[in-house]
Every structure is written in C-alpha cells, then in structure tokens.
Design a protein around this motif. Sequence first.
Motif, mmCIF file in Angstrom:
data_model
loop_
_atom_site.group_PDB
_atom_site.id
_atom_site.type_symbol
_atom_site.label_atom_id
_atom_site.label_comp_id
_atom_site.label_asym_id
_atom_site.label_seq_id
_atom_site.Cartn_x
_atom_site.Cartn_y
_atom_site.Cartn_z
ATOM 1 N N ALA A 264 0.836 -1.209 0.000
ATOM 2 C CA ALA A 264 0.000 0.000 0.000
ATOM 3 C C ALA A 264 0.867 1.254 0.000
ATOM 4 O O ALA A 264 0.589 2.213 -0.743
ATOM 5 C CB ALA A 264 -0.940 -0.008 1.198
ATOM 6 N N LEU A 265 1.920 1.258 0.810
ATOM 7 C CA LEU A 265 2.815 2.411 0.871
ATOM 8 C C LEU A 265 3.510 2.638 -0.464
ATOM 9 O O LEU A 265 3.558 3.769 -0.973
ATOM 10 C CB LEU A 265 3.854 2.210 1.978
ATOM 11 N N GLU B 19 3.294 5.850 -3.047
ATOM 12 C CA GLU B 19 4.490 6.592 -3.464
ATOM 13 C C GLU B 19 4.649 6.627 -4.982
ATOM 14 O O GLU B 19 5.131 7.606 -5.527
ATOM 15 C CB GLU B 19 5.746 5.976 -2.837
ATOM 16 N N LEU B 20 4.252 5.545 -5.646
ATOM 17 C CA LEU B 20 4.434 5.444 -7.097
ATOM 18 C C LEU B 20 3.197 5.842 -7.885
ATOM 19 O O LEU B 20 3.218 5.826 -9.116
ATOM 20 C CB LEU B 20 4.855 4.016 -7.475
ATOM 21 N N GLY B 21 2.123 6.196 -7.188
ATOM 22 C CA GLY B 21 0.904 6.597 -7.878
ATOM 23 C C GLY B 21 0.218 5.448 -8.589
ATOM 24 O O GLY B 21 -0.346 5.615 -9.670
ATOM 25 N N ILE B 22 0.252 4.279 -7.975
ATOM 26 C CA ILE B 22 -0.347 3.067 -8.552
ATOM 27 C C ILE B 22 -1.594 2.710 -7.768
ATOM 28 O O ILE B 22 -1.605 2.778 -6.538
ATOM 29 C CB ILE B 22 0.654 1.890 -8.490
ATOM 30 N N ASP B 23 -2.632 2.321 -8.483
ATOM 31 C CA ASP B 23 -3.854 1.848 -7.843
ATOM 32 C C ASP B 23 -3.584 0.454 -7.284
ATOM 33 O O ASP B 23 -3.331 -0.485 -8.052
ATOM 34 C CB ASP B 23 -4.986 1.806 -8.863
ATOM 35 N N PRO B 24 -3.612 0.276 -5.961
ATOM 36 C CA PRO B 24 -3.313 -1.037 -5.381
ATOM 37 C C PRO B 24 -4.277 -2.130 -5.828
ATOM 38 O O PRO B 24 -3.934 -3.310 -5.787
ATOM 39 C CB PRO B 24 -3.390 -0.811 -3.877
ATOM 40 N N GLU B 25 -5.456 -1.747 -6.284
ATOM 41 C CA GLU B 25 -6.417 -2.737 -6.777
ATOM 42 C C GLU B 25 -5.946 -3.367 -8.089
ATOM 43 O O GLU B 25 -6.425 -4.432 -8.477
ATOM 44 C CB GLU B 25 -7.787 -2.089 -6.979
#
Length: 82
Positions: free
Chosen positions: A9-10, A14-20
Amino acid sequence: MNVLEEWTALVCRELGIDPEKVDRDMVLDLTKEVAHGVARPAAPLTAYLLGLAQGAGTAAPGAVDRLVELAQTWERAPREPE
C-alpha cells in the motif's frame, strides 16, 4: 493488515499506482519460480523488467505465464557456449 500488505500500500501510494490493479500473488509466484529455477537475483530483476515492459505496453498478454515456463525449464534449456 500484515507487513506485506502495508508495504504494498505504501509503495503504491508513493508510485501513484492503484493497489487494486496489483496482482501481488502473481508477482510472488513469478519471482518464486525464477528464484528457484534460475537464480535468486534473477527474481527481482525479472519482476522489474516485466514492470518496464508492462509500462511500455510491450509485454504480451501471456508474458507472466511465458516467463514462468522459461524459469521452470531453465536447466533444460540449451546454453550457447561462453
């Protein structure tokens, strides 16, 4: 939430990625196969290269399956002379 979920999640934030959109189990399975079939240092490198290809739009739809297959058959693959 476990450490891996918290870290993922962190990093996603930080990378601007959707964790889904992160298939954590697929990445872990891929790196497991590469680490055991090729070499441990090849696992994170393979994941990074896959990420670059995904980002560039050059990864084939079955890229992960193909990489797993290559790692599983690595010992049987003919080598070019050094």
